[in-house]
Design an enzyme around this catalytic site. Sequence first.
Site, PDB file in Angstrom:
ATOM      1  N   THR A  48      50.392  89.917  71.475  1.00 20.02           N
ATOM      2  CA  THR A  48      51.672  89.248  71.692  1.00 20.02           C
ATOM      3  C   THR A  48      52.878  90.099  71.322  1.00 20.02           C
ATOM      4  O   THR A  48      54.022  89.666  71.492  1.00 20.02           O
ATOM      5  CB  THR A  48      51.743  87.944  70.869  1.00 20.02           C
ATOM      6  OG1 THR A  48      51.370  88.231  69.517  1.00 20.02           O
ATOM      7  CG2 THR A  48      50.828  86.876  71.444  1.00 20.02           C
ATOM      8  N   ALA A  49      52.662  91.274  70.792  1.00 21.67           N
ATOM      9  CA  ALA A  49      53.804  92.094  70.352  1.00 21.67           C
ATOM     10  C   ALA A  49      53.385  93.557  70.298  1.00 21.67           C
ATOM     11  O   ALA A  49      52.196  93.886  70.397  1.00 21.67           O
ATOM     12  CB  ALA A  49      54.285  91.637  68.971  1.00 21.67           C
TER      13      ALA A  49
ATOM     14  N   ASN B 244      43.382  95.785  67.431  1.00 21.23           N
ATOM     15  CA  ASN B 244      44.759  96.185  67.118  1.00 21.23           C
ATOM     16  C   ASN B 244      45.467  95.247  66.142  1.00 21.23           C
ATOM     17  O   ASN B 244      46.349  95.680  65.399  1.00 21.23           O
ATOM     18  CB  ASN B 244      45.535  96.246  68.443  1.00 21.23           C
ATOM     19  CG  ASN B 244      47.040  96.251  68.234  1.00 21.23           C
ATOM     20  OD1 ASN B 244      47.628  97.258  67.857  1.00 21.23           O
ATOM     21  ND2 ASN B 244      47.670  95.093  68.466  1.00 21.23           N
TER      22      ASN B 244
ATOM     23  N   TYR C 183      47.481  97.866  51.815  1.00 22.00           N
ATOM     24  CA  TYR C 183      47.569  98.148  53.256  1.00 22.00           C
ATOM     25  C   TYR C 183      46.887  99.489  53.572  1.00 22.00           C
ATOM     26  O   TYR C 183      46.066  99.582  54.491  1.00 22.00           O
ATOM     27  CB  TYR C 183      49.035  98.172  53.714  1.00 22.00           C
ATOM     28  CG  TYR C 183      49.167  98.518  55.180  1.00 22.00           C
ATOM     29  CD1 TYR C 183      48.906  97.569  56.166  1.00 22.00           C
ATOM     30  CD2 TYR C 183      49.503  99.807  55.588  1.00 22.00           C
ATOM     31  CE1 TYR C 183      48.983  97.897  57.517  1.00 22.00           C
ATOM     32  CE2 TYR C 183      49.589 100.143  56.926  1.00 22.00           C
ATOM     33  CZ  TYR C 183      49.331  99.189  57.882  1.00 22.00           C
ATOM     34  OH  TYR C 183      49.399  99.525  59.217  1.00 22.00           O
TER      35      TYR C 183
ATOM     36  N   GLU D  54      57.029  94.280  65.775  1.00 22.85           N
ATOM     37  CA  GLU D  54      57.381  93.279  64.764  1.00 22.85           C
ATOM     38  C   GLU D  54      56.843  93.649  63.380  1.00 22.85           C
ATOM     39  O   GLU D  54      57.104  92.959  62.394  1.00 22.85           O
ATOM     40  CB  GLU D  54      56.815  91.909  65.187  1.00 22.85           C
ATOM     41  CG  GLU D  54      57.394  91.400  66.492  1.00 22.85           C
ATOM     42  CD  GLU D  54      56.775  90.084  66.941  1.00 22.85           C
ATOM     43  OE1 GLU D  54      55.833  89.598  66.267  1.00 22.85           O
ATOM     44  OE2 GLU D  54      57.220  89.555  67.958  1.00 22.85           O
TER      45      GLU D  54
END
Length: 254
Positions: A12-13, A85, A151, A188
């Site tokens: 979606t992004a 992804n 992360y 985003e």
Amino acid sequence: MDKQTVLVTGATAGVGAAVARRFAARGARLVLVARRGDRLDALAAELGRDDIHTLVADVSDAEAFAEALKALPAPFDAVDVLVNNAGIGVGRDLAQDSNLADWSVMVRTNIDGLIAGTGALLPGMVARGRGHVINIGSVVGEWPGPRNAIYGATKAFVRQFSLCLRADLLGTGVRVTDVEPGIIGATEFTTVRFGGDMDQVRAMYEGMTPLGPDDIADAIEWAATRPAHVNVNIVQIMPVDQAFAAPAVARRGG
Ligand code: NDP
Ligand code: 8X3
């Protein structure tokens, strides 16, 4: 070869949407996965094809996500290229100032979601004697630095998981690639990471030219379109305006 089926998580992004556009342009059948169904529908409408299946799923709910993949209808179930992804960074605090809830979101999305998708689709790839798992890691999976403890560790997992998968899949014809981007703009990711604080987002990109999502989609498409006997193990890409830092030193006292 028959028309390929390409499944992209996080479509979606950013990078995922760019990957969907590139494989749509190649005539691939697509499975597009993310949590925001309206955005998936908008992308499918933009691509204007009748061979797109959208799947609203939260990859961090690993068991439900794996079950949803196993229930994909034919012909979308025979995935040739899985692009893992979907990923998230939460916060940019030092580890000692961070909290377990934020860490857990990153682990559940970047690790649990990625292995759930892979585990669900790998047996089919092996049975068909072809397939390609493309995982999106990060430069911070290799290069340590501050404010990336969890992360960066999730992305180190992605690299080692990818390489060990290759070892397991030797002789099956199934390929594995770890694509490791540096700083990307126009996605985003950084806005999510800073909780929508646009001052911090602007500071991240100030005075430098980041990669764009299509730079990474380009690398993914390249890896996926090498001849069947070629496996691209790792693709690491940085903006020219990014590099490595020397080990840091704390100088104490006078
Ligand atoms: P974006 O934030 O722009 O896109 C992330 C995508 O993942 C969205 O489509 C989002 O969709 C989806 N997503 C997030 N969490 C979930 C979830 N739990 N379940 C399903 N889908 C989810 O990020 P980028 O395009 O920038 O990042 C793509 C990948 O690249 C990530 O793995 C990221 O870690 C990696 N990367 C990014 C870098 C950067 O600087 N941007 C640098 C290096 C690596 P939705 O919200 O609709 O679910
Ligand atoms: C994200 C890279 O530099 O924004 O994968 O932490 S960075």
